[in-house]
Design a protein around this motif. Structure first.
Motif, PDB file in Angstrom:
ATOM      1  N   PHE A 169       0.816  -1.219   0.000  1.00  0.00           N
ATOM      2  CA  PHE A 169       0.000   0.000   0.000  1.00  0.00           C
ATOM      3  C   PHE A 169       0.853   1.275   0.000  1.00  0.00           C
ATOM      4  CE2 PHE A 169      -3.251  -2.975   1.639  1.00  0.00           C
ATOM      5  CZ  PHE A 169      -4.233  -2.732   0.684  1.00  0.00           C
ATOM      6  N   ALA A 170       2.137   1.141   0.327  1.00  0.00           N
ATOM      7  CA  ALA A 170       3.022   2.304   0.271  1.00  0.00           C
ATOM      8  C   ALA A 170       3.027   2.896  -1.135  1.00  0.00           C
ATOM      9  CB  ALA A 170       4.436   1.889   0.682  1.00  0.00           C
ATOM     10  N   ASN A 171       2.718   2.056  -2.140  1.00  0.00           N
ATOM     11  CA  ASN A 171       2.740   2.524  -3.542  1.00  0.00           C
ATOM     12  C   ASN A 171       1.350   2.723  -4.127  1.00  0.00           C
ATOM     13  OD1 ASN A 171       5.561   2.236  -3.578  1.00  0.00           O
ATOM     14  ND2 ASN A 171       5.283   0.023  -3.829  1.00  0.00           N
ATOM     15  N   PHE A 172       0.333   2.707  -3.292  1.00  0.00           N
ATOM     16  CA  PHE A 172      -1.031   2.833  -3.819  1.00  0.00           C
ATOM     17  C   PHE A 172      -1.441   4.313  -3.852  1.00  0.00           C
ATOM     18  CE2 PHE A 172      -5.670   2.936  -3.349  1.00  0.00           C
ATOM     19  CZ  PHE A 172      -6.025   2.133  -4.439  1.00  0.00           C
ATOM     20  N   ASP A 173      -1.901   4.749  -4.997  1.00  0.00           N
ATOM     21  CA  ASP A 173      -2.351   6.140  -5.146  1.00  0.00           C
ATOM     22  C   ASP A 173      -3.782   6.264  -4.595  1.00  0.00           C
ATOM     23  OD1 ASP A 173      -3.346   8.546  -5.965  1.00  0.00           O
ATOM     24  OD2 ASP A 173      -2.953   8.246  -8.117  1.00  0.00           O
ATOM     25  N   LEU A 174      -3.904   6.969  -3.461  1.00  0.00           N
ATOM     26  CA  LEU A 174      -5.182   7.013  -2.746  1.00  0.00           C
ATOM     27  C   LEU A 174      -6.288   7.700  -3.542  1.00  0.00           C
ATOM     28  CD1 LEU A 174      -3.922   7.909   0.870  1.00  0.00           C
ATOM     29  CD2 LEU A 174      -4.252   5.655  -0.159  1.00  0.00           C
ATOM     30  N   SER A 175      -5.913   8.472  -4.548  1.00  0.00           N
ATOM     31  CA  SER A 175      -6.948   9.186  -5.313  1.00  0.00           C
ATOM     32  C   SER A 175      -7.628   8.264  -6.350  1.00  0.00           C
ATOM     33  CB  SER A 175      -6.356  10.409  -6.015  1.00  0.00           C
ATOM     34  OG  SER A 175      -5.486   9.980  -7.039  1.00  0.00           O
ATOM     35  N   ARG A 176      -7.205   7.020  -6.426  1.00  0.00           N
ATOM     36  CA  ARG A 176      -7.814   6.109  -7.401  1.00  0.00           C
ATOM     37  C   ARG A 176      -9.168   5.570  -6.946  1.00  0.00           C
ATOM     38  NH1 ARG A 176      -3.523   1.578  -8.673  1.00  0.00           N
ATOM     39  NH2 ARG A 176      -4.990   0.992 -10.305  1.00  0.00           N
ATOM     40  N   VAL A 177      -9.507   5.778  -5.677  1.00  0.00           N
ATOM     41  CA  VAL A 177     -10.784   5.237  -5.189  1.00  0.00           C
ATOM     42  C   VAL A 177     -11.653   6.378  -4.657  1.00  0.00           C
ATOM     43  CG1 VAL A 177      -9.935   2.914  -4.610  1.00  0.00           C
ATOM     44  CG2 VAL A 177      -9.723   4.751  -2.914  1.00  0.00           C
ATOM     45  N   PRO A 178     -12.983   6.160  -4.605  1.00  0.00           N
ATOM     46  CA  PRO A 178     -13.826   7.177  -3.973  1.00  0.00           C
ATOM     47  C   PRO A 178     -13.539   7.209  -2.470  1.00  0.00           C
ATOM     48  CG  PRO A 178     -15.140   5.240  -4.589  1.00  0.00           C
ATOM     49  CD  PRO A 178     -13.759   5.004  -5.100  1.00  0.00           C
ATOM     50  N   SER A 179     -13.961   8.250  -1.810  1.00  0.00           N
ATOM     51  CA  SER A 179     -13.711   8.357  -0.371  1.00  0.00           C
ATOM     52  C   SER A 179     -15.045   8.498   0.358  1.00  0.00           C
ATOM     53  CB  SER A 179     -12.832   9.575  -0.102  1.00  0.00           C
ATOM     54  OG  SER A 179     -12.610   9.741   1.254  1.00  0.00           O
ATOM     55  N   PRO A 180     -15.236   7.766   1.476  1.00  0.00           N
ATOM     56  CA  PRO A 180     -14.317   6.802   2.072  1.00  0.00           C
ATOM     57  C   PRO A 180     -14.376   5.455   1.357  1.00  0.00           C
ATOM     58  CG  PRO A 180     -16.306   6.969   3.429  1.00  0.00           C
ATOM     59  CD  PRO A 180     -16.464   7.976   2.322  1.00  0.00           C
ATOM     60  N   CYS A 181     -13.322   4.664   1.542  1.00  0.00           N
ATOM     61  CA  CYS A 181     -13.263   3.374   0.838  1.00  0.00           C
ATOM     62  C   CYS A 181     -12.299   2.417   1.545  1.00  0.00           C
ATOM     63  CB  CYS A 181     -12.770   3.619  -0.592  1.00  0.00           C
ATOM     64  SG  CYS A 181     -12.804   2.178  -1.662  1.00  0.00           S
ATOM     65  N   TYR A 182     -12.744   1.175   1.700  1.00  0.00           N
ATOM     66  CA  TYR A 182     -11.807   0.120   2.106  1.00  0.00           C
ATOM     67  C   TYR A 182     -11.164  -0.403   0.826  1.00  0.00           C
ATOM     68  CZ  TYR A 182     -14.732  -0.212   6.351  1.00  0.00           C
ATOM     69  OH  TYR A 182     -15.437   0.050   7.493  1.00  0.00           O
ATOM     70  N   VAL A 183      -9.853  -0.541   0.840  1.00  0.00           N
ATOM     71  CA  VAL A 183      -9.167  -1.140  -0.313  1.00  0.00           C
ATOM     72  C   VAL A 183      -8.474  -2.404   0.188  1.00  0.00           C
ATOM     73  CG1 VAL A 183      -7.518  -0.794  -2.183  1.00  0.00           C
ATOM     74  CG2 VAL A 183      -8.731   1.179  -1.219  1.00  0.00           C
ATOM     75  N   VAL A 184      -8.801  -3.528  -0.424  1.00  0.00           N
ATOM     76  CA  VAL A 184      -8.223  -4.807   0.013  1.00  0.00           C
ATOM     77  C   VAL A 184      -7.297  -5.324  -1.081  1.00  0.00           C
ATOM     78  CG1 VAL A 184      -8.760  -7.193   0.642  1.00  0.00           C
ATOM     79  CG2 VAL A 184     -10.189  -5.327   1.499  1.00  0.00           C
ATOM     80  N   ASP A 185      -6.094  -5.693  -0.683  1.00  0.00           N
ATOM     81  CA  ASP A 185      -5.097  -6.215  -1.630  1.00  0.00           C
ATOM     82  C   ASP A 185      -5.213  -7.741  -1.685  1.00  0.00           C
ATOM     83  OD1 ASP A 185      -2.925  -6.973  -3.104  1.00  0.00           O
ATOM     84  OD2 ASP A 185      -1.423  -6.284  -1.669  1.00  0.00           O
ATOM     85  N   VAL A 186      -5.697  -8.242  -2.817  1.00  0.00           N
ATOM     86  CA  VAL A 186      -5.916  -9.684  -2.953  1.00  0.00           C
ATOM     87  C   VAL A 186      -4.616 -10.460  -2.817  1.00  0.00           C
ATOM     88  CG1 VAL A 186      -5.846  -9.607  -5.485  1.00  0.00           C
ATOM     89  CG2 VAL A 186      -7.019 -11.484  -4.365  1.00  0.00           C
ATOM     90  N   GLN A 187      -3.502  -9.854  -3.210  1.00  0.00           N
ATOM     91  CA  GLN A 187      -2.223 -10.576  -3.098  1.00  0.00           C
ATOM     92  C   GLN A 187      -1.812 -10.766  -1.637  1.00  0.00           C
ATOM     93  OE1 GLN A 187      -0.840 -12.244  -5.327  1.00  0.00           O
ATOM     94  NE2 GLN A 187      -1.890 -11.406  -7.105  1.00  0.00           N
ATOM     95  N   LYS A 188      -2.111  -9.770  -0.814  1.00  0.00           N
ATOM     96  CA  LYS A 188      -1.766  -9.911   0.608  1.00  0.00           C
ATOM     97  C   LYS A 188      -2.675 -10.958   1.263  1.00  0.00           C
ATOM     98  CE  LYS A 188       0.160  -9.085   4.569  1.00  0.00           C
ATOM     99  NZ  LYS A 188       1.382  -9.812   4.902  1.00  0.00           N
TER     100      LYS A 188
END
Ligand SMILES: Cc1ncc(COP(=O)(O)O)c(C=O)c1O
Length: 391
Positions: free
Chosen positions: A12-31
Motif C-alpha cells: 500500500f506504500a505505492n497505492f495512489d489514494l486518489s484512485r478510489v472514492p472516499s471513504p473506501c476500504y481497499v483490500v489487496d488480494v495478493q496480501k
C-alpha cells in the motif's frame, strides 16, 4: 490502549489514494493470498484443518480465493452459516467443514443451522439445541473455558473472571464430556503461540485422558499466525502432538490472521480546525467504520505517519460522538482540505462491523491486486442502505 498490530503499509506504500472514492476500504488480494498461503502451509505441515472465522472477515468477493486455500469456515450463527454456503466460501459435499458456534442458539433456527453445519459447538453441556443437533446427525462439540486468563485485555479475554464464553473446565465431569464428539476452546486475541501452549497444558491437567474420546479438537482463533514474529513451528508441533496423542483431527479457526495487513481505509480531510490543538475533520468515522478503534481502544497506524513529524493533528471522525477520533498523529507536513489519508490494517473486524450512525455513509469497497495493479470497485453504498435499516 492496545497497540496496533499493523506490520506496516507493505504494497500500500505505492497505492495512489486518489484512485478510489472516499471513504473506501481497499483490500489487496495478493496480501490475502499470501496470508492464506501461510495458513495452508501451516495446515499441511501440521495436519491441522484451518477454517476462516467469518466474523472477522466476510468479504465474499474473495470467497473463491479463500476456498482455494482453506478447509472451510466457522460461523457465529445462522446468517454467517448461510453466507458461507451461498457465497461460496466452501463447497458443500467436499471435505470442507462449516463449524458453527454461538453462546446460545435460537430454537427456531437450530434445524436450519444443523442442515448447513458439519460441526455445531455448544456453550454448556445442557445447551438449547443439543438434542436437535444429535438427531440431525451433526457432529457436536462443547466449548470449554480453560480458566487460565492470559489475554492482553479482559474485554477480549474469554477466560476473564465470570466469562459467559464456554463451560468452566473445573466444573465439567467425564460423563458430560462423553456426550460430545469434539472439544472447542477459544481463548486468545492477537496473541503469539506461548499462551496457547500454556492454555493447552492447563486443559491436559484438568481433563487429561478424557481427551482421548474426542474425534476433533478445535483450538479456536486469536492465533496471529501470519504475523512476522509468530512462532509457527511451535504451533505446528503442538497441533501434531495433540493429533498423535489423542488420535483426533485438530482445527484452527483464525479470523484476523487471514486478513492481517491486507486492507486500508481511505478517507479525506474535509476540514482543518485549530481548537487549541489542531483537528483534521475526516469523512471516515472510527465509530462507524472502524469501531474497534473505540471499543479496544487502539490507535490505527496511518499511511506515511513518521511518529517524529512536527505537525500534530487529532484525526477526528465524522459522527457527533465526542470519542469518534482515530487519535493523535505527528505528521511531516501540514494537512490540507481535500487531502487523502489512509489507516492501515483495516480489512478485519471493520467491514463486518460498520454502521450508519448519524447517517454517515458506508465506505465503498475496492479490490486491488498489488502485483498487476488492477483495481476494481466491488461495492458502493447509497442512501437507501441507510433508510432501509430504519422504519
Ligand atoms: C469462537 C471464535 N473463533 C474464532 C475467532 C476468530 O478470532 P481471531 O479473529 O482473533 O483469529 C473468534 C473471535 O472472536 C471467536 O470468538
Amino acid at each position: 490502549m492496545l497497540p496496533t498490530q499493523s506490520g506496516g503499509p507493505g504494497a500500500f506504500a505505492n497505492f495512489d489514494l486518489s484512485r478510489v472514492p472516499s471513504p473506501c476500504y481497499v483490500v489487496d488480494v495478493q496480501k490475502v493470498r499470501s496470508n492464506l498461503e501461510v495458513l495452508r502451509n501451516l495446515g499441511n505441515q501440521s495436519g491441522a484443518k484451518v477454517l476462516l472465522a467469518l466474523k472477522a472477515f466476510s468479504m465474499w468477493a474473495l470467497a473463491e480465493v479463500v476456498c482455494e486455500y482453506l478447509d472451510g469456515c466457522c460461523a457465529s450463527g445462522l446468517w454467517e452459516a448461510r453466507l458461507a454456503l451461498q457465497k461460496g466460501f466452501l463447497r458443500k459435499g467436499d471435505s470442507q467443514v462449516l463449524s458453527t458456534y454461538s453462546p446460545a442458539f435460537r430454537s427456531e433456527e437450530i434445524e436450519e443451522i444443523c442442515s448447513l453445519s458439519d460441526h455445531l459447538i455448544f456453550n454448556h453441556p445442557l445447551a438449547n439445541g443439543i438434542e436437535v443437533a444429535r438427531r440431525a446427525g451433526v457432529s457436536i462439540g462443547l466449548r470449554v473455558n480453560p480458566q487460565i486468563s492470559l489475554g492482553l485485555d479482559p474485554k477480549y479475554d474469554p477466560c476473564a473472571e465470570n466469562s459467559r464464553l464456554g463451560y468452566p473446565i473445573s466444573k465439567i465431569s467425564e460423563p458430560e464430556l462423553s456426550r460430545f464428539d469434539g472439544l472447542h476452546i477459544h481463548t486468545l486475541c492477537e496473541q503469539n503461540f506461548s499462551p496457547l501452549l500454556e492454555t493447552w497444558k492447563e486443559i491436559e491437567k484438568f481433563i487429561g485422558n478424557a481427551l482421548l474420546q474426542f474425534k476433533w479438537i478445535n483450538l479456536g482463533g486469536g492465533h496471529h499466525c501470519t504475523r512476522a514474529d509468530y512462532d509457527r513451528d511451535g504451533l505446528m508441533d503442538l497441533v501434531d502432538e495433540i493429533a498423535q496423542k489423542y488420535d483426533c483431527q485438530v482445527y484452527l479457526e483464525p479470523g484476523e490472521a487471514v486478513a492481517l495487513d491486507a486492507g486500508i481505509l481511505v478517507g479525506t480531510v474535509l476540514d482543518v480546525m485549530d481548537a487549541g490543538k489542531k483537528h483534521a475533520l475526516l469523512d471516515v468515522s472510527a465509530t462507524c467504520h472502524a469501531p474497534d478503534v473505540i471499543e479496544a481502544p487502539y490507535r490505527p497506524a496511518l499511511l506515511g505517519d513518521s511518529k517524529r513529524g512536527r505537525y500534530e493533528y487529532i484525526l477526528g471522525g465524522s459522527s457527533c460522538l465526542t470519542a469518534d477520533s482515530f487519535g493523535t498523529y505527528h505528521l511531516e507536513k501540514t494537512l490540507k482540505k481535500a487531502e487523502r489519508l489512509a489507516f492501515l490494517d483495516q480489512a478485519h473486524y471493520t467491514m463486518v462491523k460498520t454502521n450508519t450512525f448519524n447517517g454517515v455513509c458506508l465506505p465503498s469497497i475496492a479490490l486491488w491486486d498489488s502485483q498487476t495493479d488492477q483495481l476494481s470497485m466491488v461495492r458502493e453504498f447509497q442512501y437507501h442502505e441507510f433508510v432501509n435499516r430504519l422504519s
